[in-house]
Design a protein around this motif. Sequence first.
Motif, PDB file in Angstrom:
ATOM      1  N   VAL A  88       2.742   7.087   7.656  1.00 34.88           N
ATOM      2  CA  VAL A  88       1.861   6.054   7.097  1.00 34.88           C
ATOM      3  C   VAL A  88       2.771   5.136   6.286  1.00 34.88           C
ATOM      4  O   VAL A  88       3.310   5.531   5.249  1.00 34.88           O
ATOM      5  CB  VAL A  88       0.767   6.660   6.193  1.00 34.88           C
ATOM      6  CG1 VAL A  88      -0.144   5.554   5.651  1.00 34.88           C
ATOM      7  CG2 VAL A  88      -0.047   7.702   6.943  1.00 34.88           C
ATOM      8  N   VAL A  89       2.987   3.938   6.806  1.00 31.92           N
ATOM      9  CA  VAL A  89       3.949   3.000   6.207  1.00 31.92           C
ATOM     10  C   VAL A  89       3.162   1.848   5.597  1.00 31.92           C
ATOM     11  O   VAL A  89       2.400   1.175   6.301  1.00 31.92           O
ATOM     12  CB  VAL A  89       4.912   2.467   7.291  1.00 31.92           C
ATOM     13  CG1 VAL A  89       5.891   1.472   6.695  1.00 31.92           C
ATOM     14  CG2 VAL A  89       5.656   3.620   7.963  1.00 31.92           C
ATOM     15  N   PHE A  90       3.333   1.622   4.299  1.00 33.61           N
ATOM     16  CA  PHE A  90       2.479   0.619   3.656  1.00 33.61           C
ATOM     17  C   PHE A  90       3.228  -0.195   2.613  1.00 33.61           C
ATOM     18  O   PHE A  90       4.253   0.228   2.088  1.00 33.61           O
ATOM     19  CB  PHE A  90       1.275   1.301   2.989  1.00 33.61           C
ATOM     20  CG  PHE A  90       1.664   2.018   1.715  1.00 33.61           C
ATOM     21  CD1 PHE A  90       2.261   3.265   1.761  1.00 33.61           C
ATOM     22  CD2 PHE A  90       1.479   1.410   0.487  1.00 33.61           C
ATOM     23  CE1 PHE A  90       2.663   3.906   0.596  1.00 33.61           C
ATOM     24  CE2 PHE A  90       1.878   2.037  -0.692  1.00 33.61           C
ATOM     25  CZ  PHE A  90       2.464   3.295  -0.628  1.00 33.61           C
ATOM     26  N   TRP A  91       2.665  -1.373   2.333  1.00 24.87           N
ATOM     27  CA  TRP A  91       3.068  -2.161   1.156  1.00 24.87           C
ATOM     28  C   TRP A  91       1.801  -2.432   0.363  1.00 24.87           C
ATOM     29  O   TRP A  91       0.747  -2.696   0.960  1.00 24.87           O
ATOM     30  CB  TRP A  91       3.701  -3.502   1.581  1.00 24.87           C
ATOM     31  CG  TRP A  91       4.195  -4.288   0.399  1.00 24.87           C
ATOM     32  CD1 TRP A  91       5.457  -4.256  -0.136  1.00 24.87           C
ATOM     33  CD2 TRP A  91       3.444  -5.215  -0.407  1.00 24.87           C
ATOM     34  NE1 TRP A  91       5.528  -5.095  -1.219  1.00 24.87           N
ATOM     35  CE2 TRP A  91       4.311  -5.683  -1.416  1.00 24.87           C
ATOM     36  CE3 TRP A  91       2.124  -5.667  -0.390  1.00 24.87           C
ATOM     37  CZ2 TRP A  91       3.902  -6.614  -2.392  1.00 24.87           C
ATOM     38  CZ3 TRP A  91       1.701  -6.576  -1.360  1.00 24.87           C
ATOM     39  CH2 TRP A  91       2.597  -7.046  -2.340  1.00 24.87           C
ATOM     40  N   SER A  92       1.900  -2.365  -0.958  1.00 23.55           N
ATOM     41  CA  SER A  92       0.729  -2.622  -1.794  1.00 23.55           C
ATOM     42  C   SER A  92       1.172  -3.198  -3.126  1.00 23.55           C
ATOM     43  O   SER A  92       2.010  -2.607  -3.808  1.00 23.55           O
ATOM     44  CB  SER A  92      -0.030  -1.301  -2.005  1.00 23.55           C
ATOM     45  OG  SER A  92      -1.211  -1.519  -2.733  1.00 23.55           O
TER      46      SER A  92
END
Length: 140
Positions: A6-10
């Motif tokens: 699960v690859v994310f930016w936030s």
Amino acid sequence: MSKIAVVFWSGTGNTEIMANEVAQGIKEKGSEVEVISAENFSKEKVGDFDGIAFGCPAMGEEVLEEEIFEPMFNACEPDLNGKKIALFGSYGWGDGEWMQNWEEKCKGIGAVLTTDCVTCMEEPDDDAKEACRKLGASLA
Ligand SMILES: Cc1cc2nc3c(=O)[nH]c(=O)nc-3n(C[C@H](O)[C@H](O)[C@H](O)COP(=O)(O)O)c2cc1C
């Protein structure tokens, strides 16, 4: 056992909450999951996973976050042909155009979208969290 990233930016944590729910959905299906922030992911890692959930909020004017997430994602694109992926992200005031464009782009590069994208306005509510867990389950 399949291994899913699960690859994310936030920026303010909303997409991060979604990412953790996606991971929960993957775990509940019995697959191995790694939650990775966008700055710690790169094209070299794509092959380590059977599927990848990518999460990024609407930024700029209906675009992906441009400093970290988009360059990372663009670099990964050639390796996403035939790869199982799913997309999610939070937005504020728009109509979801960023996600429509992103989904179209992913289809164009031959990625295999395992389910419809999940979006939510600002912080995910209980329905959005459940949708995120289902998105995770679709990849597991
Ligand atoms: C610089 C900036 C640009 C944004 N641009 C958009 C936009 O074009 N469309 C939209 O719907 N929301 C936009 N937003 C709102 C964010 O997508 C929204 O607050 C989202 O919940 C942020 O997710 P995060 O907490 O994971 O960073 C923008 C927010 C910021 C800070």
